[in-house]
Enzyme design. Structure first.
Site, PDB file in Angstrom:
ATOM      1  CE  LYS B  75      25.903 -76.241 -24.824  1.00 44.17           C
ATOM      2  NZ  LYS B  75      25.627 -74.786 -25.055  1.00 44.17           N
ATOM      3  CB  SER B 151      24.650 -74.595 -28.220  1.00 45.33           C
ATOM      4  OG  SER B 151      25.110 -73.885 -27.327  1.00 45.33           O
ATOM      5  CB  SER B 175      23.610 -71.984 -25.295  1.00 45.37           C
ATOM      6  OG  SER B 175      23.972 -70.967 -26.860  1.00 45.37           O
TER       7      SER B 175
END
Lengths: 67, 464
Positions: B75, B151, B175
């Site tokens: 990420k 996310s 997330s």
């Protein structure tokens, strides 16, 4: 609480106090989120707690780093 | 997609070089990521150098590590040396490149893994959908018209699409677990304080966890074991001994007390969410039910604390350049910066009281089963969804089952149903469940997941 909460007026006053310029274009979205937060605050307020219930974060003065 | 474990074995045995694996993966990303928008940066030079280093170690007779030559990506809130950490924003583009890798990236590099790049996410991790306005939405490999969840949406899409066998994400309110469920892969949010977060861009620090995604339990255990390690730079890390998952995958579930959560976790979603729980419970012969008390209150507390911590963190940019924020996050950050202090402190005290009540559950059970997400992946751009006869906003509700768990830092493993249609999932779209344990008992979650996988009940459903 929700029906009495004037989120736009609150946002303007709190932003002024915090030194946060608030563009009028952003105000409706900010107020929407504050009203949502107010509903969450109502839920949190409804849980019975006592003065013995401390906040979750605990300050730690120092820790010994493991070898 | 070849698993991480198989790839590492092949590299270590000299059947394939790390360089060959990396070149294949780079070509695959170039050919297919346009469909998923998982990557925001491909670190080809770095990957080739790391692969060459692994190959050189093998040629010299040195141990290249348990993840030798295994491609992975992170990420884009993880620091990668020489690259600016975006955290899904354009604001961060102005910052200096990271001086060194995040702690978990260093752990992976030391294990021989090869970093292929940085992955898409909601801006500053404040969202459950990865509909990033700056970099475009990540797209679900099972239906590219649908959300990946967020996310850590790019992290889930990259693994679900088979572009990499492993990725890293972060989980503040769900997330990792929400996109794992929506994309049909495994995702682990370890106990709060288990893995160091040093070198990652925080969102709401008192809830921020880091963790891995994988397509099977063995790979998830392999990477989780490598990620563990003491790091003095994360003040929230609890310095525990390494408690590996790989050695206990064959241990079975004998002696484990398992129950399904009712109450908050038995409503607020669609039939496939509860159907998935039933399928998993049936496979485990679990009939016991428990209640996690005050879960909805815990979710409300997490909601307020997240808003306040996020708003405070970004106050300088909210003051100076609010229009540079993603419109999907800006108004929430602004509102969070303005919350009454009483609401925040009440939420923090309630959080502690909720934790005390919830931990008593683990006097009676070892593992709790709940839905991971309330429904299958919504369409990108979808605003509303009907739940329990009421039209509600689709996005915040995605975290309804994960938020109460991260609020108090319990370890949770999202496992995907191998056959989502068995749970009544519309269109056979992926759906997962959440396995929840007592603090530091990740091993119990891995034991349950491994049994379910061997029974064919959970597993990454084939991409359509």
């Amino acid at each position: 609480m929700e029906h009495e909460f004037d989120a736009e007026a609150y946002a303007k006053a709190a932003a002024a106090a915090a030194g946060l310029p608030l563009d009028p274009r952003h105000l409706p979205g900010v107020a929407l989120n504050l009203r949502l937060a107010a509903r969450m605050a109502e839920i949190v307020e409804a849980m019975p707690i006592t003065p013995a219930d401390e906040a979750a974060p605990v300050y730690v003065v120092a820790r010994e780093v493991p070898k | 997609m070849i698993s991480a474990a198989t790839s590492a074995q092949s590299v270590r045995a000299g059947e394939v070089t790390a360089t060959e694996l990396v070149e294949r993966a780079l070509a695959d990303i170039a050919a297919r990521d346009g469909s998923y928008n998982a990557f925001t940066e491909v670190t080809a030079s770095r990957a080739r150098a790391e692969a060459a280093s692994v190959d050189a170690a093998i040629a010299a007779g040195r141990d290249p590590g348990p993840l030798a030559g295994v491609p992975y990506a992170v990420k884009n809130l993880f620091d990668l040396e020489g690259i600016t950490t975006l955290a899904g924003s354009v604001i961060e583009k102005d910052r200096a490149p990271a001086a060194r890798d995040a702690f978990l990236v260093r752990q992976l590099q030391a294990a021989g893994a090869v970093c292929l790049g940085a992955l898409n996410m909601d801006e500053y991790a404040y969202g459950f959908t990865t509909e990033n306005s700056h970099y475009g939405p990540s797209r679900n490999p099972h239906d590219t018209a649908r959300m990946t969840g967020g996310s850590s949406g790019g992290s889930a899409a990259a693994v679900a699409a088979g572009l990499v066998p492993l990725s890293l994400g972060s989980d503040t309110n769900g997330s990792i677990r929400v996109p794992a469920s929506l994309c049909g892969i495994f995702g682990l949010k370890p106990t709060y304080g288990r893995l160091s977060r040093a070198g990652s861009y925080l969102f709401a620090g008192s809830f921020d966890h880091l963790g891995p995604f994988a397509r099977d339990v063995r790979d998830l255990a392999l990477v989780y074991d490598v990620l563990q390690g003491v790091d003095a730079e994360d003040h929230a890390q609890q310095w525990r001994p390494i408690e590996p998952a790989s050695p206990i995958l064959e241990a079975g579930v004998a002696g484990l007390r398992i129950a399904v959560a009712g109450g908050h976790f038995a409503c607020n979603g669609h039939k496939e969410a509860f159907g998935a729980v039933e399928v998993v419970a049936r496979a485990l012969n679990v009939t016991a039910k428990i209640e996690i008390p005050h879960a909805a209150t815990g979710r409300a507390a997490a909601f307020l604390i997240t808003m306040a911590e996020g708003g405070n963190l970004h106050m300088p940019d909210l003051r100076m350049r609010p229009d540079d924020f993603d419109p999907m996050t800006r108004d929430r950050f602004l509102a969070g910066a303005l919350l009454p202090a009483h609401w925040l402190m009440q939420a923090q005290r309630v959080r502690a009281a909720y934790r005390a009540a919830a931990l008593k559950v683990f006097d009676e059970v070892d593992v709790v089963i709940t839905p991971a997400a309330p429904y299958v992946a919504p369409l990108i751009g979808q605003q509303m969804v009907e739940v329990d006869g009421e039209e509600i906003p689709v996005r915040p509700n995605l975290g309804i089952f994960t938020q109460p768990i991260s609020c108090i830092g319990l370890p949770a493993l999202a496992v995907p149903l191998a056959d989502p249609s068995a749970a009544g999932a519309p269109g056979g779209l992926p759906i997962g469940v959440q396995l929840i344990g007592a603090p530091w008992n990740e091993q119990a979650l891995f034991r349950v997941a491994a049994v379910l996988e061997r029974a064919g009940v959970v597993g990454s459903p084939a991409d359509r």
